[in-house]
Scaffold this motif. Structure first.
Motif, short mmCIF file in Angstrom:
data_model
loop_
_atom_site.label_atom_id
_atom_site.label_comp_id
_atom_site.label_asym_id
_atom_site.label_seq_id
_atom_site.Cartn_x
_atom_site.Cartn_y
_atom_site.Cartn_z
N ASP A 82 137.84 -16.76 95.12
CA ASP A 82 137.94 -15.58 94.27
C ASP A 82 136.55 -15.07 93.88
OD1 ASP A 82 140.71 -15.83 94.31
OD2 ASP A 82 140.76 -16.96 92.43
N PHE A 83 135.67 -16.00 93.55
CA PHE A 83 134.31 -15.62 93.16
C PHE A 83 133.49 -15.16 94.37
CE2 PHE A 83 135.15 -18.32 89.38
CZ PHE A 83 134.92 -17.36 88.43
N ALA A 84 133.76 -15.70 95.55
CA ALA A 84 133.03 -15.27 96.75
C ALA A 84 133.35 -13.81 97.06
CB ALA A 84 133.40 -16.16 97.93
N VAL A 85 134.55 -13.38 96.75
CA VAL A 85 134.95 -11.99 96.98
C VAL A 85 134.28 -11.07 95.96
CG1 VAL A 85 136.92 -10.42 96.94
CG2 VAL A 85 137.13 -12.64 98.04
N ASP A 86 134.03 -11.58 94.75
CA ASP A 86 133.45 -10.78 93.67
C ASP A 86 132.18 -11.46 93.14
OD1 ASP A 86 132.97 -8.98 91.67
OD2 ASP A 86 134.75 -9.45 90.50
N PRO A 87 131.04 -11.32 93.86
CA PRO A 87 129.83 -12.02 93.46
C PRO A 87 129.30 -11.60 92.09
CG PRO A 87 129.55 -11.03 95.63
CD PRO A 87 130.88 -10.62 95.11
N GLN A 88 129.57 -10.37 91.67
CA GLN A 88 129.09 -9.94 90.35
C GLN A 88 129.79 -10.72 89.23
OE1 GLN A 88 129.75 -5.73 90.50
NE2 GLN A 88 127.67 -5.33 91.24
N ALA A 89 131.06 -10.96 89.38
CA ALA A 89 131.78 -11.77 88.40
C ALA A 89 131.26 -13.20 88.41
CB ALA A 89 133.28 -11.75 88.69
N ALA A 90 130.96 -13.70 89.61
CA ALA A 90 130.43 -15.05 89.72
C ALA A 90 129.08 -15.15 89.03
CB ALA A 90 130.30 -15.45 91.19
N GLU A 91 128.22 -14.15 89.22
CA GLU A 91 126.91 -14.16 88.56
C GLU A 91 127.05 -14.15 87.04
OE1 GLU A 91 124.84 -10.83 90.21
OE2 GLU A 91 124.31 -11.90 92.03
N ALA A 92 128.01 -13.39 86.54
CA ALA A 92 128.23 -13.32 85.09
C ALA A 92 128.69 -14.67 84.54
CB ALA A 92 129.24 -12.24 84.75
N VAL A 93 129.59 -15.32 85.26
CA VAL A 93 130.10 -16.62 84.81
C VAL A 93 129.00 -17.67 84.89
CG1 VAL A 93 131.75 -18.47 85.31
CG2 VAL A 93 132.49 -16.09 85.35
N VAL A 94 128.22 -17.66 85.97
CA VAL A 94 127.13 -18.62 86.12
C VAL A 94 126.09 -18.42 85.02
CG1 VAL A 94 125.20 -19.31 87.61
CG2 VAL A 94 127.48 -19.04 88.57
N ALA A 95 125.78 -17.17 84.69
CA ALA A 95 124.83 -16.90 83.62
C ALA A 95 125.35 -17.43 82.29
CB ALA A 95 124.56 -15.40 83.52
N ALA A 96 126.64 -17.26 82.04
CA ALA A 96 127.24 -17.78 80.81
C ALA A 96 127.20 -19.31 80.80
CB ALA A 96 128.67 -17.28 80.66
N CYS A 97 127.44 -19.91 81.95
CA CYS A 97 127.41 -21.37 82.04
C CYS A 97 125.99 -21.89 81.82
CB CYS A 97 127.92 -21.83 83.40
SG CYS A 97 129.67 -21.49 83.66
N ALA B 110 123.86 -20.54 79.99
CA ALA B 110 123.55 -20.34 78.57
C ALA B 110 124.36 -21.31 77.70
CB ALA B 110 123.84 -18.90 78.18
N ARG B 111 124.89 -22.34 78.32
CA ARG B 111 125.63 -23.41 77.64
C ARG B 111 126.99 -22.99 77.10
NH1 ARG B 111 123.03 -27.24 79.86
NH2 ARG B 111 120.91 -27.59 79.17
N ARG B 112 127.57 -21.95 77.70
CA ARG B 112 128.95 -21.59 77.35
C ARG B 112 129.83 -22.05 78.49
NH1 ARG B 112 127.46 -15.56 75.79
NH2 ARG B 112 126.20 -15.98 77.60
N GLU B 113 130.02 -23.34 78.58
CA GLU B 113 130.76 -23.94 79.69
C GLU B 113 132.23 -23.53 79.65
OE1 GLU B 113 129.57 -25.95 82.19
OE2 GLU B 113 127.57 -25.64 81.41
N THR B 114 132.75 -23.20 80.81
CA THR B 114 134.18 -22.91 80.97
C THR B 114 134.69 -23.70 82.17
OG1 THR B 114 133.83 -21.03 82.45
CG2 THR B 114 133.86 -20.56 80.08
N ASP B 115 135.97 -23.59 82.42
CA ASP B 115 136.56 -24.27 83.57
C ASP B 115 136.13 -23.62 84.88
OD1 ASP B 115 137.86 -25.95 81.83
OD2 ASP B 115 139.72 -24.79 81.85
#
Length: 71
Positions: free
Chosen positions: A24-39, A41-46
Motif C-alpha cells: 500500500d505504501f509502495a503505491v503511495d510514496p508520499q503517504a509513506a514519507e509522512a508516516v516515516v517522518a512521524a515515526c 519524530a518518535r510518534r510510533e504507530t503500527d
C-alpha cells in the motif's frame, strides 16, 4: 446481556481501519514519507515498519525505471 455486550465490543474492534501493508505504501510514496517522518519524530504507530519497507520498494522501483530509460 454480558455476552451481547462482548459481541458488540468485538464487532466494533473488528470494524477498525485495517493496517496498511508495504505494498500500500509502495503505491503511495508520499503517504509513506509522512508516516516515516512521524515515526522518526518518535510518534510510533503500527504502520512504521510497513511504511519504511514500502518507501524502500517505491524508491527501488523508481531507480529501476530510471535505469531502464537510460538504456
Amino acid at each position: 446481556m454480558r455476552r451481547s455486550a462482548l459481541l458488540v465490543a468485538f464487532g466494533l474492534v473488528g470494524c477498525g481501519a485495517p493496517d496498511r501493508t508495504a505494498e500500500d505504501f509502495a503505491v503511495d510514496p508520499q503517504a509513506a514519507e509522512a508516516v516515516v517522518a512521524a515515526c522518526d519524530a518518535r510518534r510510533e504507530t503500527d504502520d512504521c515498519e510497513a511504511a519504511r519497507r514500502g518507501l524502500a520498494d517505491a524508491r527501488r522501483a523508481a531507480r529501476m525505471r530510471a535505469y531502464e530509460r537510460a538504456f
